[in-house]
Design a protein around this motif. Sequence first.
Motif, short mmCIF file in Angstrom:
data_model
loop_
_atom_site.label_atom_id
_atom_site.label_comp_id
_atom_site.label_asym_id
_atom_site.label_seq_id
_atom_site.Cartn_x
_atom_site.Cartn_y
_atom_site.Cartn_z
N PRO A 193 0.72 -1.25 0.09
CA PRO A 193 -0.01 0.71 -0.03
C PRO A 193 0.58 1.15 -0.26
O PRO A 193 1.96 1.02 0.95
CB PRO A 193 -0.68 -0.12 0.79
CG PRO A 193 -0.75 -1.47 1.60
CD PRO A 193 0.97 -1.80 1.20
N MET A 194 0.48 2.11 -0.71
CA MET A 194 1.46 3.43 -1.13
C MET A 194 0.05 5.41 -1.18
O MET A 194 -0.94 4.71 -1.62
CB MET A 194 2.08 3.23 -2.30
CG MET A 194 3.37 2.71 -2.08
SD MET A 194 4.74 2.38 -3.22
CE MET A 194 3.59 2.17 -4.73
N THR A 195 1.01 5.74 -0.80
CA THR A 195 0.23 6.51 -0.78
C THR A 195 0.39 7.56 -2.29
O THR A 195 1.42 6.94 -3.37
CB THR A 195 0.15 8.02 0.11
OG1 THR A 195 1.86 8.53 0.16
CG2 THR A 195 0.05 7.18 1.55
N LYS A 196 0.11 8.79 -2.59
CA LYS A 196 0.97 8.88 -3.88
C LYS A 196 1.84 10.12 -3.74
O LYS A 196 2.07 10.76 -5.52
CB LYS A 196 -1.05 10.75 -4.19
CG LYS A 196 -0.71 11.88 -3.15
CD LYS A 196 -1.72 12.89 -3.41
CE LYS A 196 -2.08 13.74 -2.44
NZ LYS A 196 -2.48 14.77 -2.98
N TYR A 197 2.29 10.12 -2.49
CA TYR A 197 3.46 10.35 -2.65
C TYR A 197 4.25 9.05 -2.86
O TYR A 197 5.76 9.75 -2.34
CB TYR A 197 3.68 11.11 -1.46
CG TYR A 197 2.78 13.18 -0.81
CD1 TYR A 197 2.93 14.03 -2.10
CD2 TYR A 197 1.48 12.15 -0.19
CE1 TYR A 197 2.32 15.10 -2.09
CE2 TYR A 197 1.43 13.93 0.00
CZ TYR A 197 1.10 14.92 -1.04
OH TYR A 197 0.59 16.06 -1.09
N LEU A 198 4.41 8.37 -3.28
CA LEU A 198 4.62 7.10 -3.03
C LEU A 198 5.43 7.00 -1.78
O LEU A 198 6.69 6.85 -2.01
CB LEU A 198 5.59 6.74 -4.12
CG LEU A 198 5.76 7.65 -5.55
CD1 LEU A 198 6.20 7.69 -6.37
CD2 LEU A 198 4.39 5.93 -5.86
N ALA B 297 11.27 -10.50 5.97
CA ALA B 297 10.73 -9.61 7.39
C ALA B 297 10.14 -8.07 6.80
O ALA B 297 9.12 -7.92 7.52
CB ALA B 297 11.64 -9.22 8.27
N THR B 298 10.85 -7.78 5.84
CA THR B 298 9.70 -6.34 5.14
C THR B 298 8.80 -6.42 4.58
O THR B 298 7.93 -6.00 4.20
CB THR B 298 10.98 -5.91 3.86
OG1 THR B 298 12.03 -5.77 4.34
CG2 THR B 298 10.68 -4.73 3.06
N LEU B 299 8.66 -7.60 3.52
CA LEU B 299 6.63 -7.96 3.18
C LEU B 299 6.03 -8.70 4.33
O LEU B 299 4.96 -8.53 3.93
CB LEU B 299 7.42 -9.63 2.01
CG LEU B 299 8.21 -9.25 1.17
CD1 LEU B 299 7.89 -10.46 0.64
CD2 LEU B 299 7.61 -8.37 0.22
N ALA B 300 6.90 -8.89 5.01
CA ALA B 300 5.45 -9.10 6.95
C ALA B 300 5.11 -7.66 7.07
O ALA B 300 4.07 -7.47 8.08
CB ALA B 300 6.31 -9.81 7.56
N ALA B 301 6.57 -7.00 7.67
CA ALA B 301 5.94 -5.90 7.96
C ALA B 301 4.53 -4.73 6.53
O ALA B 301 4.08 -3.93 6.75
CB ALA B 301 7.36 -4.57 7.92
N VAL B 302 5.60 -5.09 5.18
CA VAL B 302 3.85 -4.45 4.18
C VAL B 302 2.50 -4.81 4.45
O VAL B 302 2.25 -4.10 4.53
CB VAL B 302 4.64 -4.57 2.91
CG1 VAL B 302 3.85 -4.38 2.00
CG2 VAL B 302 6.04 -3.69 3.02
N GLN B 303 2.76 -6.18 4.78
CA GLN B 303 0.97 -6.90 4.58
C GLN B 303 0.48 -6.44 5.67
O GLN B 303 -0.66 -6.18 6.44
CB GLN B 303 0.82 -8.98 5.33
CG GLN B 303 2.07 -9.04 3.87
CD GLN B 303 2.00 -10.58 3.82
OE1 GLN B 303 2.86 -10.53 4.78
NE2 GLN B 303 1.78 -10.81 2.40
#
Length: 302
Positions: free
Chosen positions: A210-215, A275-281
């Motif tokens: 998930p990202m905002t319009k400011y990437l 771990a980065t993917l786990a934080a992103v999820q």
Amino acid sequence: MATTSALSSLSSLSLHNTTSRITTSSRPTISFSFLKRPSSLTPLKASSDQTETIFFEDQNPEITANAVFDPPSPPEGFVPAPYFDEGADETEAEIATAYEELYGPAYSGESMLGKDVNVMDSKLKKGGGGGIGGQKPKKEKIRDGFEERVVQVRRVTKVVKGGKQLKFRAIVVVGDKQGNVGVGCAKAKEVVAAVQKSAIDARRNLVQVPMTKYLTFPHRSEGDYGAAKVMLRPASPGTGVIAGGAVRIVLEMAGVENALGKQLGSNNALNNARATLAAVQQMRQFKDVALERGIPMEELWK
């Protein structure tokens, strides 16, 4: 004696209009032919030691240039041949028959190996290549819009009864830089094969970031995998990706341009990437939370 023989040969010479014959009692008959030249041309000979060149000075180039081509008339019953592009198109059966007549049944459209174009891949020897010149055929790179980035390649060994088996383990991150990213890990006897298998494994485990319009990220998040722990923070536009190791590669392949990342636990590349993917999820968009709670988005900012 030589003079007497020469006089006897000249006395037996008889001249005619177009042919002269030399007849002797001891030699066979030899015939010479003299061709008449056109009377309208006066030849000028320019001879040298080896070649002889003849020029015609009476020839008028203007008459030759203005000459009219008069082709002969066709005979009776002459039918001109049709053009190659006239008539109906040939069918596939007629084309296949023509190829069979020219090249044999192997070119009639039916392959000797069937319709499976990769049937020879299973017959290649594992030790040596079965392609042209003893080399294995190269597999074409998958073109589906995802970019590949190799994180790490290491040699790993497996102890068996007969000794040790040496293989290569590759960690690859794939992403389309539009929010989709995946991490894959695989082993093979060759580095290229390990990278290809890892890329296939990464495509099977894609995650939406998930990202905002400011990437950047919508909010903070932390994730862990094994002994590795990763902390992610959003950043203002123009900050860039401030992270290191596998965390930076994962965020860049996902399309994040402004973010902060930190590895807090182990330095293992594979564990930090997962771990980065786990934080992103664990991240969620504000509109999804507002819709789930049944309140407008403005209420979340109060």
